[in-house]
Motif scaffolding. Sequence first.
Motif, PDB file in Angstrom:
ATOM      1  N   TRP A  73      -0.110  26.621  25.380  1.00 43.32           N
ATOM      2  CA  TRP A  73       0.910  25.599  25.175  1.00 43.32           C
ATOM      3  C   TRP A  73       1.455  25.664  23.751  1.00 43.32           C
ATOM      4  O   TRP A  73       0.693  25.824  22.783  1.00 43.32           O
ATOM      5  CB  TRP A  73       0.310  24.204  25.421  1.00 43.32           C
ATOM      6  CG  TRP A  73      -0.043  23.973  26.850  1.00 43.32           C
ATOM      7  CD1 TRP A  73      -1.231  24.232  27.455  1.00 43.32           C
ATOM      8  CD2 TRP A  73       0.804  23.447  27.860  1.00 43.32           C
ATOM      9  NE1 TRP A  73      -1.174  23.897  28.778  1.00 43.32           N
ATOM     10  CE2 TRP A  73       0.063  23.416  29.061  1.00 43.32           C
ATOM     11  CE3 TRP A  73       2.124  22.991  27.875  1.00 43.32           C
ATOM     12  CZ2 TRP A  73       0.601  22.949  30.261  1.00 43.32           C
ATOM     13  CZ3 TRP A  73       2.652  22.521  29.072  1.00 43.32           C
ATOM     14  CH2 TRP A  73       1.891  22.501  30.239  1.00 43.32           C
ATOM     15  N   ARG A 128       4.558  23.504  21.337  1.00 42.41           N
ATOM     16  CA  ARG A 128       5.309  22.256  21.316  1.00 42.41           C
ATOM     17  C   ARG A 128       6.424  22.331  20.278  1.00 42.41           C
ATOM     18  O   ARG A 128       6.330  23.080  19.312  1.00 42.41           O
ATOM     19  CB  ARG A 128       4.403  21.060  21.025  1.00 42.41           C
ATOM     20  CG  ARG A 128       3.800  21.035  19.630  1.00 42.41           C
ATOM     21  CD  ARG A 128       2.795  19.877  19.524  1.00 42.41           C
ATOM     22  NE  ARG A 128       2.201  19.811  18.190  1.00 42.41           N
ATOM     23  CZ  ARG A 128       1.197  18.992  17.864  1.00 42.41           C
ATOM     24  NH1 ARG A 128       0.688  18.158  18.790  1.00 42.41           N
ATOM     25  NH2 ARG A 128       0.717  18.988  16.643  1.00 42.41           N
ATOM     26  N   TYR A 175       6.431  19.857  25.185  1.00 46.65           N
ATOM     27  CA  TYR A 175       5.357  20.838  25.302  1.00 46.65           C
ATOM     28  C   TYR A 175       5.766  21.907  26.310  1.00 46.65           C
ATOM     29  O   TYR A 175       6.183  21.586  27.434  1.00 46.65           O
ATOM     30  CB  TYR A 175       4.066  20.151  25.733  1.00 46.65           C
ATOM     31  CG  TYR A 175       3.403  19.400  24.604  1.00 46.65           C
ATOM     32  CD1 TYR A 175       4.000  18.266  24.054  1.00 46.65           C
ATOM     33  CD2 TYR A 175       2.194  19.828  24.064  1.00 46.65           C
ATOM     34  CE1 TYR A 175       3.398  17.585  23.004  1.00 46.65           C
ATOM     35  CE2 TYR A 175       1.589  19.139  23.022  1.00 46.65           C
ATOM     36  CZ  TYR A 175       2.206  18.023  22.490  1.00 46.65           C
ATOM     37  OH  TYR A 175       1.608  17.351  21.444  1.00 46.65           O
TER      38      TYR A 175
END
Length: 120
Positions: free
Chosen positions: A36, A38, A97
């Motif tokens: 992930w 962001r 995200y």
Amino acid sequence: QVQLVESGGGSVQAGGSLRLSCVASGRTFDTYTMGWFRQAPGQERELVARLTFSSDQTVYADSVVGRFTISRDNTKTGMYAVVLEMNSLKPDDTAVYYCNTVHYGPVNYWGQGTQVTVFS
């Protein structure tokens, strides 16, 4: 081609928790990592957490160590999928995200993004 389907996110009060999930489909046999990133308004996209499937090695941004955990989604048997457990959330965690996967090559694929908002 690879498709990434993200779920989770939303709004939560500071100190709360959220869970993000990402499942890959399509040409996944050469998946190297999933993770992930962001991006907050006016900021560059940054790595949050990443998992290397061959070794189960994880990498985290300093700002989330001890609060966020990335792991394989074992409910998705036979699929490349990860979950990101986010605890003790802070307003600074507010961002879009994006799920990311890197394949041998290397080749990057991105999800469409999911909003996480933490209010004080």
